[in-house]
Design a protein around this motif. Structure first.
Motif, PDB file in Angstrom:
ATOM      1  N   ALA A   6       0.823  -1.208   0.000  1.00  0.00           N
ATOM      2  CA  ALA A   6       0.000   0.000   0.000  1.00  0.00           C
ATOM      3  C   ALA A   6       0.857   1.258   0.000  1.00  0.00           C
ATOM      4  O   ALA A   6       0.554   2.233  -0.704  1.00  0.00           O
ATOM      5  CB  ALA A   6      -0.933  -0.016   1.210  1.00  0.00           C
ATOM      6  N   VAL A   7       1.956   1.251   0.776  1.00  0.00           N
ATOM      7  CA  VAL A   7       2.856   2.405   0.798  1.00  0.00           C
ATOM      8  C   VAL A   7       3.497   2.614  -0.568  1.00  0.00           C
ATOM      9  O   VAL A   7       3.600   3.759  -1.055  1.00  0.00           O
ATOM     10  CB  VAL A   7       3.924   2.226   1.889  1.00  0.00           C
ATOM     11  CG1 VAL A   7       4.988   3.317   1.789  1.00  0.00           C
ATOM     12  CG2 VAL A   7       3.288   2.241   3.266  1.00  0.00           C
ATOM     13  N   ALA A   8       3.918   1.535  -1.210  1.00  0.00           N
ATOM     14  CA  ALA A   8       4.566   1.653  -2.524  1.00  0.00           C
ATOM     15  C   ALA A   8       3.601   2.153  -3.588  1.00  0.00           C
ATOM     16  O   ALA A   8       3.962   3.009  -4.411  1.00  0.00           O
ATOM     17  CB  ALA A   8       5.149   0.303  -2.931  1.00  0.00           C
ATOM     18  N   VAL A   9       2.376   1.649  -3.594  1.00  0.00           N
ATOM     19  CA  VAL A   9       1.417   1.999  -4.646  1.00  0.00           C
ATOM     20  C   VAL A   9       0.781   3.363  -4.385  1.00  0.00           C
ATOM     21  O   VAL A   9       0.649   4.189  -5.306  1.00  0.00           O
ATOM     22  CB  VAL A   9       0.334   0.903  -4.769  1.00  0.00           C
ATOM     23  CG1 VAL A   9      -0.748   1.322  -5.755  1.00  0.00           C
ATOM     24  CG2 VAL A   9       0.964  -0.414  -5.197  1.00  0.00           C
ATOM     25  N   PRO A  63       3.296   7.403 -10.670  1.00  0.00           N
ATOM     26  CA  PRO A  63       2.019   7.467 -11.391  1.00  0.00           C
ATOM     27  C   PRO A  63       0.788   7.298 -10.508  1.00  0.00           C
ATOM     28  O   PRO A  63      -0.292   7.820 -10.833  1.00  0.00           O
ATOM     29  CB  PRO A  63       2.131   6.309 -12.403  1.00  0.00           C
ATOM     30  CG  PRO A  63       3.595   6.102 -12.578  1.00  0.00           C
ATOM     31  CD  PRO A  63       4.176   6.362 -11.230  1.00  0.00           C
ATOM     32  N   THR A  64       0.903   6.571  -9.417  1.00  0.00           N
ATOM     33  CA  THR A  64      -0.264   6.306  -8.567  1.00  0.00           C
ATOM     34  C   THR A  64      -0.137   6.870  -7.161  1.00  0.00           C
ATOM     35  O   THR A  64      -1.141   6.961  -6.452  1.00  0.00           O
ATOM     36  CB  THR A  64      -0.504   4.791  -8.452  1.00  0.00           C
ATOM     37  OG1 THR A  64       0.668   4.163  -7.893  1.00  0.00           O
ATOM     38  CG2 THR A  64      -0.778   4.175  -9.823  1.00  0.00           C
ATOM     39  N   GLY A  65       1.063   7.250  -6.727  1.00  0.00           N
ATOM     40  CA  GLY A  65       1.268   7.698  -5.351  1.00  0.00           C
ATOM     41  C   GLY A  65       1.096   9.190  -5.180  1.00  0.00           C
ATOM     42  O   GLY A  65       1.173   9.973  -6.142  1.00  0.00           O
ATOM     43  N   TYR A  66       0.856   9.594  -3.952  1.00  0.00           N
ATOM     44  CA  TYR A  66       0.659  11.000  -3.615  1.00  0.00           C
ATOM     45  C   TYR A  66       1.841  11.582  -2.841  1.00  0.00           C
ATOM     46  O   TYR A  66       1.736  12.699  -2.319  1.00  0.00           O
ATOM     47  CB  TYR A  66      -0.615  11.148  -2.770  1.00  0.00           C
ATOM     48  CG  TYR A  66      -1.880  10.831  -3.528  1.00  0.00           C
ATOM     49  CD1 TYR A  66      -2.538  11.796  -4.296  1.00  0.00           C
ATOM     50  CD2 TYR A  66      -2.414   9.554  -3.486  1.00  0.00           C
ATOM     51  CE1 TYR A  66      -3.693  11.492  -4.994  1.00  0.00           C
ATOM     52  CE2 TYR A  66      -3.576   9.243  -4.188  1.00  0.00           C
ATOM     53  CZ  TYR A  66      -4.206  10.214  -4.933  1.00  0.00           C
ATOM     54  OH  TYR A  66      -5.353   9.914  -5.639  1.00  0.00           O
ATOM     55  N   GLY A  67       2.932  10.853  -2.765  1.00  0.00           N
ATOM     56  CA  GLY A  67       4.081  11.350  -2.024  1.00  0.00           C
ATOM     57  C   GLY A  67       4.696  12.583  -2.638  1.00  0.00           C
ATOM     58  O   GLY A  67       5.008  13.557  -1.932  1.00  0.00           O
ATOM     59  N   PHE A 122       0.486   2.974   8.412  1.00  0.00           N
ATOM     60  CA  PHE A 122       0.521   3.498   7.043  1.00  0.00           C
ATOM     61  C   PHE A 122       0.970   4.958   6.978  1.00  0.00           C
ATOM     62  O   PHE A 122       1.926   5.284   6.264  1.00  0.00           O
ATOM     63  CB  PHE A 122      -0.853   3.315   6.387  1.00  0.00           C
ATOM     64  CG  PHE A 122      -0.914   3.843   4.988  1.00  0.00           C
ATOM     65  CD1 PHE A 122      -0.341   3.143   3.941  1.00  0.00           C
ATOM     66  CD2 PHE A 122      -1.528   5.059   4.721  1.00  0.00           C
ATOM     67  CE1 PHE A 122      -0.387   3.630   2.636  1.00  0.00           C
ATOM     68  CE2 PHE A 122      -1.581   5.558   3.421  1.00  0.00           C
ATOM     69  CZ  PHE A 122      -1.010   4.838   2.392  1.00  0.00           C
ATOM     70  N   PRO A 123       0.331   5.905   7.667  1.00  0.00           N
ATOM     71  CA  PRO A 123       0.799   7.297   7.552  1.00  0.00           C
ATOM     72  C   PRO A 123       2.195   7.511   8.137  1.00  0.00           C
ATOM     73  O   PRO A 123       2.951   8.354   7.636  1.00  0.00           O
ATOM     74  CB  PRO A 123      -0.260   8.098   8.324  1.00  0.00           C
ATOM     75  CG  PRO A 123      -0.881   7.124   9.245  1.00  0.00           C
ATOM     76  CD  PRO A 123      -0.846   5.809   8.550  1.00  0.00           C
ATOM     77  N   SER A 124       2.553   6.751   9.162  1.00  0.00           N
ATOM     78  CA  SER A 124       3.895   6.915   9.741  1.00  0.00           C
ATOM     79  C   SER A 124       4.968   6.494   8.749  1.00  0.00           C
ATOM     80  O   SER A 124       6.002   7.171   8.609  1.00  0.00           O
ATOM     81  CB  SER A 124       4.006   6.101  11.031  1.00  0.00           C
ATOM     82  OG  SER A 124       3.078   6.548  12.003  1.00  0.00           O
ATOM     83  N   LEU A 125       4.760   5.378   8.057  1.00  0.00           N
ATOM     84  CA  LEU A 125       5.735   4.926   7.065  1.00  0.00           C
ATOM     85  C   LEU A 125       5.811   5.889   5.882  1.00  0.00           C
ATOM     86  O   LEU A 125       6.909   6.167   5.366  1.00  0.00           O
ATOM     87  CB  LEU A 125       5.365   3.525   6.576  1.00  0.00           C
ATOM     88  CG  LEU A 125       5.529   2.393   7.590  1.00  0.00           C
ATOM     89  CD1 LEU A 125       4.992   1.083   7.027  1.00  0.00           C
ATOM     90  CD2 LEU A 125       6.984   2.231   7.982  1.00  0.00           C
ATOM     91  N   CYS A 126       4.684   6.421   5.462  1.00  0.00           N
ATOM     92  CA  CYS A 126       4.688   7.359   4.332  1.00  0.00           C
ATOM     93  C   CYS A 126       5.450   8.624   4.662  1.00  0.00           C
ATOM     94  O   CYS A 126       6.310   9.082   3.887  1.00  0.00           O
ATOM     95  CB  CYS A 126       3.242   7.689   3.936  1.00  0.00           C
ATOM     96  SG  CYS A 126       2.308   6.308   3.237  1.00  0.00           S
ATOM     97  N   LEU A 127       5.167   9.219   5.807  1.00  0.00           N
ATOM     98  CA  LEU A 127       5.850  10.455   6.192  1.00  0.00           C
ATOM     99  C   LEU A 127       7.328  10.218   6.465  1.00  0.00           C
ATOM    100  O   LEU A 127       8.166  11.065   6.107  1.00  0.00           O
ATOM    101  CB  LEU A 127       5.173  11.046   7.428  1.00  0.00           C
ATOM    102  CG  LEU A 127       3.762  11.597   7.229  1.00  0.00           C
ATOM    103  CD1 LEU A 127       3.160  12.025   8.554  1.00  0.00           C
ATOM    104  CD2 LEU A 127       3.773  12.764   6.253  1.00  0.00           C
ATOM    105  N   ALA A 128       7.658   9.088   7.086  1.00  0.00           N
ATOM    106  CA  ALA A 128       9.071   8.790   7.350  1.00  0.00           C
ATOM    107  C   ALA A 128       9.845   8.630   6.042  1.00  0.00           C
ATOM    108  O   ALA A 128      10.973   9.123   5.911  1.00  0.00           O
ATOM    109  CB  ALA A 128       9.182   7.530   8.202  1.00  0.00           C
TER     110      ALA A 128
END
Length: 217
Positions: free
Chosen positions: A124-127, A133-137, A193-199
């Protein structure tokens, strides 16, 4: 006179030759050797030469026990601690014993469910965050750079340093309430999920802009 000195020297030489031959040819368990003195001096009196004594029944004392625990034992099993003065609040999440671990079926408490949950969260973090193309990072980092920090990488890093602890610690504090609503396992997914994304975004941005600004060294 010369003949007497020669005989004395020859007799002493024979004595040392016989002595060393016995020492180097003897087994470790022999404690004494009897050498006929007639082989050296010509008399019939026997002399006993005491050598090293090795008793196989005597065992060395055991080494002293160390108070330092074995590091391998700490990996496979947690050590009991003194909790007499502990308030006994919260769960004992640090206890671990390798012999109690099991694979288990999907949905049960076991390694199979653990690996399935980790694979789901990382996918989920990768996609949804990392893959452009699909992520919001990238959109989130662009929002911080353009709308919040106005191109200043120091302010972007500062914003990450404020947002990440609020999200991470805030979701952790909401755990008792969130588990009552969605359950313990699903709340862990929401928390991770949000912790891994922000980190991930914070670390990548810091590495990319580590040499921006004024150089002090």
């Amino acid at each position: 006179m010369t003949m007497a000195v020669t005989q004395q020297y020859f007799g002493s030489t024979i004595h040392f030759v016989v002595l060393f031959s016995i020492i180097f040819s003897a087994s470790p368990g022999v404690s004494s050797f009897h050498i006929p003195s007639s082989a050296v001096t010509g008399t019939s009196t026997s002399r006993s030469i005491q050598l090293f004594s090795s008793n196989p029944e005597i065992t060395p004392p055991p080494p002293p026990k160390s108070d330092i625990p074995n590091p391998i034992s700490l990996i496979v099993k947690s050590e009991q601690s003194d909790r007499q003065n502990d308030l006994m609040l919260g769960e004992d999440a640090g206890m671990y014993n390798f012999t109690n671990e099991k694979w288990g079926a999907l949905g049960e408490a076991g390694w199979f469910t653990f690996f399935a949950a980790v694979a789901t969260i990382l996918t989920a973090v990768a996609v949804l965050w990392i893959y452009p193309p699909t992520g919001y990072g990238d959109d989130f980092v662009a929002f911080l750079e353009n709308d919040i920090a106005h191109g200043n990488p120091h302010l972007v890093t500062l914003a990450f340093g404020i947002i990440f602890p609020i999200v991470h610690s805030g979701l952790a504090s909401l755990r008792p309430l969130g588990e009552k609503i969605v359950g313990a396992r699903f709340w862990r997914v929401i928390f991770a999920f949000p912790s891994l994304c922000l980190a991930y975004s914070w670390i990548v941005y810091f590495i990319a802009h580590a040499h921006d600004g004024v150089q002090f060294y």
